[in-house]
Design an enzyme around this catalytic site. Structure first.
Site, PDB file in Angstrom:
ATOM      1  N   SER A 245       2.026  -8.880  -7.227  1.00 24.36           N
ATOM      2  CA  SER A 245       1.413  -8.145  -8.344  1.00 24.36           C
ATOM      3  C   SER A 245       0.720  -6.907  -7.814  1.00 24.36           C
ATOM      4  O   SER A 245       0.334  -6.847  -6.642  1.00 24.36           O
ATOM      5  CB  SER A 245       0.382  -9.023  -9.054  1.00 24.36           C
ATOM      6  OG  SER A 245      -0.783  -9.183  -8.256  1.00 24.36           O
ATOM      7  N   ASP A 246       0.576  -5.910  -8.676  1.00 25.02           N
ATOM      8  CA  ASP A 246      -0.388  -4.872  -8.377  1.00 25.02           C
ATOM      9  C   ASP A 246      -1.767  -5.527  -8.413  1.00 25.02           C
ATOM     10  O   ASP A 246      -1.942  -6.632  -8.925  1.00 25.02           O
ATOM     11  CB  ASP A 246      -0.293  -3.720  -9.378  1.00 25.02           C
ATOM     12  CG  ASP A 246      -0.768  -2.399  -8.790  1.00 25.02           C
ATOM     13  OD1 ASP A 246      -1.583  -2.420  -7.838  1.00 25.02           O
ATOM     14  OD2 ASP A 246      -0.330  -1.342  -9.254  1.00 25.02           O
ATOM     15  N   TRP A 247      -2.757  -4.849  -7.893  1.00 28.49           N
ATOM     16  CA  TRP A 247      -4.072  -5.466  -7.685  1.00 28.49           C
ATOM     17  C   TRP A 247      -4.764  -5.726  -9.038  1.00 28.49           C
ATOM     18  O   TRP A 247      -5.195  -4.807  -9.723  1.00 28.49           O
ATOM     19  CB  TRP A 247      -4.912  -4.564  -6.795  1.00 28.49           C
ATOM     20  CG  TRP A 247      -4.757  -4.884  -5.337  1.00 28.49           C
ATOM     21  CD1 TRP A 247      -5.757  -5.227  -4.476  1.00 28.49           C
ATOM     22  CD2 TRP A 247      -3.558  -4.915  -4.552  1.00 28.49           C
ATOM     23  NE1 TRP A 247      -5.245  -5.483  -3.217  1.00 28.49           N
ATOM     24  CE2 TRP A 247      -3.892  -5.299  -3.241  1.00 28.49           C
ATOM     25  CE3 TRP A 247      -2.211  -4.694  -4.849  1.00 28.49           C
ATOM     26  CZ2 TRP A 247      -2.960  -5.447  -2.222  1.00 28.49           C
ATOM     27  CZ3 TRP A 247      -1.271  -4.840  -3.834  1.00 28.49           C
ATOM     28  CH2 TRP A 247      -1.639  -5.214  -2.544  1.00 28.49           C
TER      29      TRP A 247
END
Length: 826
Positions: A245-247
């Site tokens: 995932s992106d953060w």
């Protein structure tokens, strides 16, 4: 363990391509299964969650090391100073595959010098709109050009020992409310425009990791999007690596497990892939342990292929300061800066020019976009310092300092509590909710609005997140002039002056700066109201104003005394930034500065730092030169000085169409969500960028693929040779007919003549960059693959050949076609 798998390791050294030979794959899978069998359920679940903000968790008892990641579109960001490369959009402007692969190689060196295993790069999202705050990280509006650049960078990284992470999968084409908005894209458009660069990264470059974006696609968050993460990415493209995932982009443990996410990343501890949540889902029968094992296997398989279990990534023989990377960064700037207008002014003649005025907010600054791509270099050049070094005593370089671009605008602002009073400051009302609702829990007088609470709270009565503030008071100025208001905040804010709303940025966003101008009369009191809210994460808010004439008057004075005036304008890490979109117009007073200087000195050159097109209508016809520098990295100043003086012949060409007006853009009517909805319809379909302008016969400001040179090139002798079924080789001659050595970018477009289905006017399907000495002629060949004539069939859910008659076009831009030949596709 190392002895047992020595044969396996030797097969991976020097290559990150996933191995297809059955025996080799069996060795890797045996190792993966052996490790998983020795892990407890708790260990396996913990392995799927972030560790220490940017790492994959180590399991020391099994010999599994900590895997370190770093932000990376323009350099290794998370480990101190490092080489600061030009932005992705400039990389694409070079149209030079070999140079971008070399960038990847030196990025890998910088990674290994710091022990970094995975570089979070490249970003390949399509540049759909000039407003997207993260465009500068991306490559192009064109999927073919973006694919070619991505494959080159990934090859450079992965062939030299560092895993790449292609991002942001998929449809992340705006930063405005990116965590809530659904990109609604029909399947044909999705597969023909927005997915090809990701597909090439997976199938051609064998990328090791891929990052899901914050956004939703067709109503489903990307981290839970089974269609894209599993059906397309894994089943159609055969991806075997890690989906992270992106953060902070993961939202639902169950949906994310089933939707294909392997690794949850964020600052802090995992929130969805936790032992508590996933164990409960297993106990309830909603998921089974095999699903956890599969995700662990995807991670282990990738790091085993990379050799990370068998060698230490930190290479102390590589210096932290990397001269080779510095040279690559400089060469990228030299090749990617684009000359857009040259009305008999460039290159500058050092024997005739005695004085140059260099003005504007970027004249003596390192310019970059904001957010996760920010990389601090060991050293850098600015245009002013580079010009001074280059010209020596021959020419005087006068710098007009720009106080408006500094934090001085916040520190110098004077506010009054009430009309006609002398009490300094603004009345502040603090609320314990983000909507300014109810009675303030805290009231005070704030003398200035310069607050950076980070992750903290303004007051004990205020929570660290989800609070709001209203400031009210008066502005009183000493002289009747136009003033620039500047606000900088994370998250949303609105500003009223005398009841007029002049800034409306009421949305969740990272730290973003905006400006607006307002005309004041001296001696009058003007009411002011600033409203602000913080949602989550860091909290910052600043407000100031200043007199434009402080800079403009001095710039005009120096321009009048000079032979040449160079005005350096654009955006920066405050105004073009991850987490927020930007304006199409230049920030604040910059249009006024250009016009004033051009009026004072007809020999004016404008240099723009930005990630895409800006509104030029107010000044483009009043200046003799326009150079687009994008964000050119640590040595951009030197490259610019060399181009201005003709030591380097500019060869960059636009990887994106430049609109005359934002209203001209094909996605203008479809860009932001309407009527309070969290959905954006991609109503322009296939007609993105030049596909729209060329199909609709609309004149852009500057076309896709355009860029001027100090020399000229002639094209001739086009020949087309069948190579395979629906595959061709196109050869032609290019001659440098001008007076300087230089590089040319030949572009090959495919134009349908009698297509059975709708297609744009033309599509880029090949290009080559070639350096020619003056008078030199060379023959070059471009291969047109069979898939250049494919379209995505929605019913079959696959690409098929679209038979018919086409023209193969050779040009210097999408609008300047020099050669053409027909082909028939069967």
């Amino acid at each position: 363990m190392k002895i047992k798998y020595l044969l396996s390791l030797t097969l991976f050294i020097g290559s990150f391509g996933f191995i297809h030979a059955q025996s080799e794959t069996a060795l890797v899978e045996a190792r993966v299964n052996d490790l998983i069998s020795k892990m407890s359920l708790e260990e396996k679940i913990q392995y799927l969650g972030v560790y220490d903000n940017y790492c994959i968790r180590p399991i020391e008892r099994l010999g599994i090391p900590q895997i370190i990641m770093s932000d990376g579109p323009v350099g290794v960001r998370n480990a101190g100073k490092s080489t600061s490369f030009p932005a992705g959009v400039l990389a694409a402007s070079t149209w030079n595959r070999n140079l971008i692969e070399h960038e990847g190689k030196t990025l890998a060196q910088d990674c290994k010098a710091r022990g970094v295993h995975i570089l979070l790069s490249p970003g390949v999202n399509i540049m759909r709109s000039p407003l997207c705050g993260r465009n500068f990280e991306y490559y192009s509006e064109d999927p073919f050009l973006a694919s070619q650049m991505a494959v080159a960078l990934i090859n450079g990284l992965q062939r030299n020992g560092v895993l790449a992470c292609v991002k942001h999968f998929a449809g992340n084409n705006q930063e405005w409310d990116r965590g809530n908005v659904s990109s609604n894209i029909d399947k044909r458009t999705l597969h023909e425009i927005y997915l090809p660069a990701f597909k090439a990264a997976v199938m051609d470059a064998k990328v090791g990791t891929i990052m899901d974006g914050y956004n939703l696609v067709n109503g489903t968050y990307m981290t839970a999007n089974k269609y894209l993460n599993i059906d397309v990415l894994r089943n159609q493209w055969g991806f075997k690596g890690i989906v992270m995932s992106d953060w902070g982009a993961a939202h639902d443990a169950l949906a994310d497990v089933k939707g294909g996410l392997d690794l949850e990343m964020l600052l802090g501890n995992a929130e969805q892939f936790t032992v508590e949540k996933l164990t409960k889902l297993i106990q309830e029968g909603k998921i089974d342990e095999n699903m956890i094992d599969e995700k662990v296997a995807n991670i282990l398989r990738t790091i085993i292929h990379a050799g990370y279990l068998d060698h230490v990534q930190l290479d102390k023989s590589i210096p932290l300061y990397n001269p080779e990377a510095e040279k690559v960064s400089l060469n990228m700037a030299r090749e990617g800066i684009v000359l857009l207008k040259n009305k008999n002014i460039l290159p500058l003649d050092g024997n005739k020019i005695k004085k140059i005025a260099v003005v504007g907010p970027h004249a003596n600054a390192l310019s970059w976009g904001g957010g996760s791509s920010t990389t601090i270099p060991f050293n850098y050049s600015t245009l002013y310092t580079a010009l001074e070094k280059m010209v020596g005593a021959k020419t005087k370089i006068v710098l007009v300092k720009d106080t408006l671009s500094k934090d001085n605008i916040f520190k110098s602002a004077v506010f009054y509590v009430t009309p006609e009073s002398k009490e300094r400051g603004l009345k502040a009302e603090y609320f314990n909710n983000p909507n300014l609702q109810g009675v303030p829990v805290y009231t005070t007088i704030d003398r200035s609005i310069i607050f950076d609470w980070q992750a903290g709270s303004p007051n004990q009565a205020i929570p660290v997140d989800n609070f709001s503030i209203r400031w009210t008071g008066v502005v009183r100025v000493p002289s009747s002039k136009i003033y620039t208001f500047t606000a900088k905040a994370d998250d949303g804010y609105k500003l009223w002056v005398n009841g007029e709303l002049i800034m409306d940025c009421w949305r969740d966003q990272s730290l973003t700066q905006n400006s607006a101008m307002y005309k004041f009369e001296s001696g009058k009191d003007y009411s002011i109201k600033l409203e602000y809210y913080d949602r989550t994460g860091n909290a910052t808010v600043m407000l100031g104003y200043q007199d434009n004439s402080m800079v403009i008057d001095d710039a005009v004075k120096q321009a009048k005394k000079s032979n040449i005036a160079v005005v350096c304008v654009g955006f920066n890490n405050d105004t073009e930034v991850e987490g927020a979109d930007r304006t199409f117009s230049l920030p604040g007073y910059q249009d006024a500065l250009i016009n004033a200087v051009a009026k004072a000195n007809p020999n004016t050159i404008v240099i723009v730092n930005a990630g895409g097109a800006v509104d030029m209508q107010n000044w483009i016809n009043k200046v003799k030169g326009l150079v687009y520098a994008w964000y050119p990295g640590q040595d951009g100043g030197q490259a610019l000085a060399e181009i201005l003086y003709g030591k380097v012949n500019p060869s960059g060409k636009l990887p994106v169409t430049f609109d005359k007006k934002w209203e001209d853009n094909p996605c203008f009517n479809f860009y932001h969500a309407k009527d309070g909805k969290k959905e954006v319809e991609y109503g322009e379909g296939l007609l993105v960028g030049y596909r729209y302008y060329d199909t609709k016969k609309i004149e852009p400001q500057y076309p896709f693929g355009y860029g001027e040179s100090y020399t000229r090139f002639a094209y001739s002798n086009m020949k087309v040779y069948p190579k395979d079924v629906n595959e061709y080789e196109v050869s032609f001659d290019i001659e440098n007919t001008g007076k300087m050595d230089g590089a040319e970018i030949a572009q090959l477009y495919v134009k349908p003549i009698n297509s059975r289905v709708f297609l744009p006017e033309k599509s880029l399907r090949g290009f080559e960059k070639i350096f020619l000495k003056r008078g030199e002629k060379r023959n070059i060949t471009i291969t047109v693959p069979a898939d250049a004539f494919n379209i995505y069939n929605v019913d079959m859910e696959d690409f098929i050949t679209n038979r018919g008659i086409y023209e193969l076009l050779i040009g210097t831009s999408s609008r300047d076609i020099r050669l053409r030949a027909p082909v028939t596709i069967k």
